[in-house]
Design a protein around this motif. Structure first.
Motif, short mmCIF file in Angstrom:
data_model
loop_
_atom_site.label_atom_id
_atom_site.label_comp_id
_atom_site.label_asym_id
_atom_site.label_seq_id
_atom_site.Cartn_x
_atom_site.Cartn_y
_atom_site.Cartn_z
N UNK A 65 0.82 -1.21 0.00
CA UNK A 65 0.00 0.00 0.00
C UNK A 65 0.86 1.26 0.00
N UNK A 66 1.88 1.28 0.79
CA UNK A 66 2.72 2.48 0.91
C UNK A 66 3.56 2.71 -0.34
N UNK A 67 4.12 1.65 -0.90
CA UNK A 67 5.05 1.80 -2.02
C UNK A 67 4.37 2.12 -3.34
N UNK A 68 3.05 1.98 -3.41
CA UNK A 68 2.34 2.33 -4.63
C UNK A 68 2.61 3.79 -5.02
N UNK A 69 2.84 4.62 -4.03
CA UNK A 69 3.18 6.04 -4.25
C UNK A 69 4.40 6.17 -5.17
N UNK A 70 5.42 5.33 -4.92
CA UNK A 70 6.66 5.42 -5.70
C UNK A 70 6.47 4.96 -7.14
N UNK A 71 5.55 4.01 -7.36
CA UNK A 71 5.34 3.52 -8.72
C UNK A 71 4.83 4.62 -9.64
N UNK A 72 3.98 5.52 -9.12
CA UNK A 72 3.51 6.63 -9.94
C UNK A 72 4.68 7.54 -10.34
N UNK A 73 5.61 7.74 -9.42
CA UNK A 73 6.79 8.55 -9.72
C UNK A 73 7.67 7.86 -10.77
N UNK A 74 7.89 6.56 -10.59
CA UNK A 74 8.70 5.80 -11.55
C UNK A 74 8.07 5.84 -12.95
N UNK A 75 6.73 5.71 -13.01
CA UNK A 75 6.05 5.73 -14.30
C UNK A 75 6.24 7.08 -14.99
N UNK A 76 6.10 8.17 -14.23
CA UNK A 76 6.31 9.51 -14.80
C UNK A 76 7.73 9.70 -15.29
N UNK A 77 8.69 9.18 -14.54
CA UNK A 77 10.11 9.31 -14.93
C UNK A 77 10.40 8.55 -16.22
N UNK A 78 9.81 7.35 -16.35
CA UNK A 78 10.00 6.56 -17.56
C UNK A 78 9.44 7.30 -18.78
N UNK A 79 8.32 7.98 -18.61
CA UNK A 79 7.74 8.75 -19.71
C UNK A 79 8.64 9.91 -20.12
N UNK A 80 9.28 10.54 -19.16
CA UNK A 80 10.21 11.63 -19.50
C UNK A 80 11.36 11.12 -20.36
N UNK A 81 11.87 9.94 -20.01
CA UNK A 81 12.96 9.34 -20.81
C UNK A 81 12.47 9.04 -22.21
N UNK A 82 11.26 8.50 -22.34
CA UNK A 82 10.70 8.17 -23.65
C UNK A 82 10.54 9.42 -24.51
N UNK A 83 10.08 10.50 -23.90
CA UNK A 83 9.89 11.74 -24.66
C UNK A 83 11.21 12.26 -25.22
N UNK A 84 12.29 12.01 -24.51
CA UNK A 84 13.61 12.52 -24.91
C UNK A 84 14.16 11.76 -26.12
N UNK A 85 13.84 10.46 -26.26
CA UNK A 85 14.46 9.64 -27.32
C UNK A 85 13.46 9.21 -28.39
N UNK A 86 12.23 9.70 -28.34
CA UNK A 86 11.19 9.14 -29.18
C UNK A 86 11.41 9.32 -30.68
N UNK A 87 12.21 10.28 -31.10
CA UNK A 87 12.45 10.50 -32.53
C UNK A 87 13.32 9.40 -33.14
#
Length: 398
Positions: A280-302
């Protein structure tokens, strides 16, 4: 992985339902890639692509108040067989769409097909708490999401080659045949569930659901948290990425298949690594990890091959986010409301997914770079982590 296999070994109905999932989900990607390939070949606008993506979710939104109530009143097996029949017929009907003048027909078929698929999913997810003990429900949800992800991975990869080599129509026919196989498997399984007979009208049952949510606000908040995973509705943006960046590098159907299947690799392996870690507590971190992964994808998507690698990371956290937040809702919901709460939960989830698809198309139409759209999604996940943190502190922390 061992605990999943043990659960499937001990639970016959779950094992049969999981087999049907694997077959039907695998087939669904054949027609999914075929539909988007057909749209790109027709040279339709970004708005049309986004609308088709949204139509994959919209039926579940509109039918939820009725479907949830019916699920709590009807025999689950008969209902699910009927819905599979509708999926078979509507999938074969896709063969009728041959040019851009028949886009209206495509919209109708997709709406009916996805309505049946969404209804089936809701019926199945409300059935699991009725046939399984609470201590294995989380594992059952993870099995479901792993099967979805695995079939997504293999299905998208294979379907890309099938559409490329054999054509759009063959993909639709194969999809229908796999749905028919699922129908036969379900027809021969015995599901022992007591259906509560109720003399209450459908309207009264709907009203009682709203009263229940008002009195159990933590359930409503968890439904909203789960719906935020719908921000990972990437069908529209992947199709736009393929059209803009990759069509000159690789065939459209292959690019679509590889982009989706690479993300699905992460979807498959994510819960295998995160399943024992998440709570229950660690679910908070998964949202952060998901957002961080999207930032990486946006940087290399071309860059096609870097984008493939980044999309694996994007998918790695999504499955566990989905399955664990779903399990929380099931655990916190009273048995007599399973069907209705699951249906309303799916309605909210699909609303977010549909809006995400439509906004993707609208933002692209007005010239917003695709990289910026993904960054907006990342920011939304960071904000979602704060929302869940508040819920955890207020309702769940002991």
């Amino acid at each position: 992985m061992k605990q999943y296999l043990e659960l499937l070994k001990n639970e016959y109905v779950l094992r049969r339902l999981s087999t049907i999932q694997l077959i039907s989900y695998f087939g669904a990607w054949f027609s999914n890639v075929a539909i988007y390939t057909l749209l790109i070949e027709m040279n339709v606008s970004a708005g049309v692509i986004a609308l088709v993506a949204a139509l994959h979710f919209l039926p579940g939104v509109l039918q939820a108040p009725l479907s949830g109530t019916l699920i709590d009143r009807l025999d689950p097996k008969k209902l699910m067989l009927t819905l599979l029949s509708i999926e078979i017929i509507s999938t074969l009907s896709l063969l009728l769409v041959t040019d851009v003048s028949l886009l209206w027909l495509l919209y109708i078929i997709i709406f009916i097909r996805m309505g049946a698929a969404s209804f089936y999913f809701t019926a199945e997810m409300s059935l699991l708490p009725r046939i399984l003990k609470h201590d294995v429900l989380k594992q059952a949800n993870e099995i479901h999401s792993i099967i979805w992800s695995f079939s997504y991975t293999v299905g998208m990869a294979v379907s890309g080659f099938v559409v490329f080599a054999l054509g759009v129509k063959t993909a639709f026919i194969l999809d229908a045949l796999l749905f028919f196989t699922g129908f036969l498997l379900l027809f021969n399984v015995q599901i022992e569930v007591i259906v509560t007979k109720s003399n209450e009208s459908l309207i009264k049952m709907m009203r009682k659901t709203f009263t229940y949510l008002k009195e159990n606000r933590h359930v409503l908040h968890l439904m909203l948290v789960h719906s935020l995973v719908g921000l990972t509705s990437f069908d529209a943006i992947v199709a736009l990425m393929v059209d803009k960046y990759y069509s000159a590098v690789i065939a459209t159907a292959l690019a679509l298949g590889l982009m989706h299947s690479s993300r699905a690799v992460g979807l498959v392996f994510g819960p295998m690594f995160l399943g024992k870690w998440i709570n229950d507590k660690r679910l908070f971190y998964l949202f952060i990890f998901q957002g961080s992964a999207l930032l990486i994808w946006s940087y290399v998507m071309e860059y096609f091959y870097l984008s493939l690698l980044a999309s694996v990371l994007v998918g790695f956290f999504t499955t566990t986010l989905w399955s664990y937040s779903y399990t929380l809702i099931q655990h916190k919901t009273d048995k007599e409301y399973y069907g209705r709460i699951v249906a309303y939960n799916d309605m909210i989830f699909l609303t977010v997914a549909s809006i995400t698809s439509l906004l993707t198309g609208e933002l692209a139409k007005i010239g917003v770079p695709l990289q910026s759209i993904i960054i907006y999604m990342a920011v939304a996940f960071f904000m979602s982590s704060l929302y869940y943190f508040w819920i955890y502190k207020k309702y769940m922390k002991e």
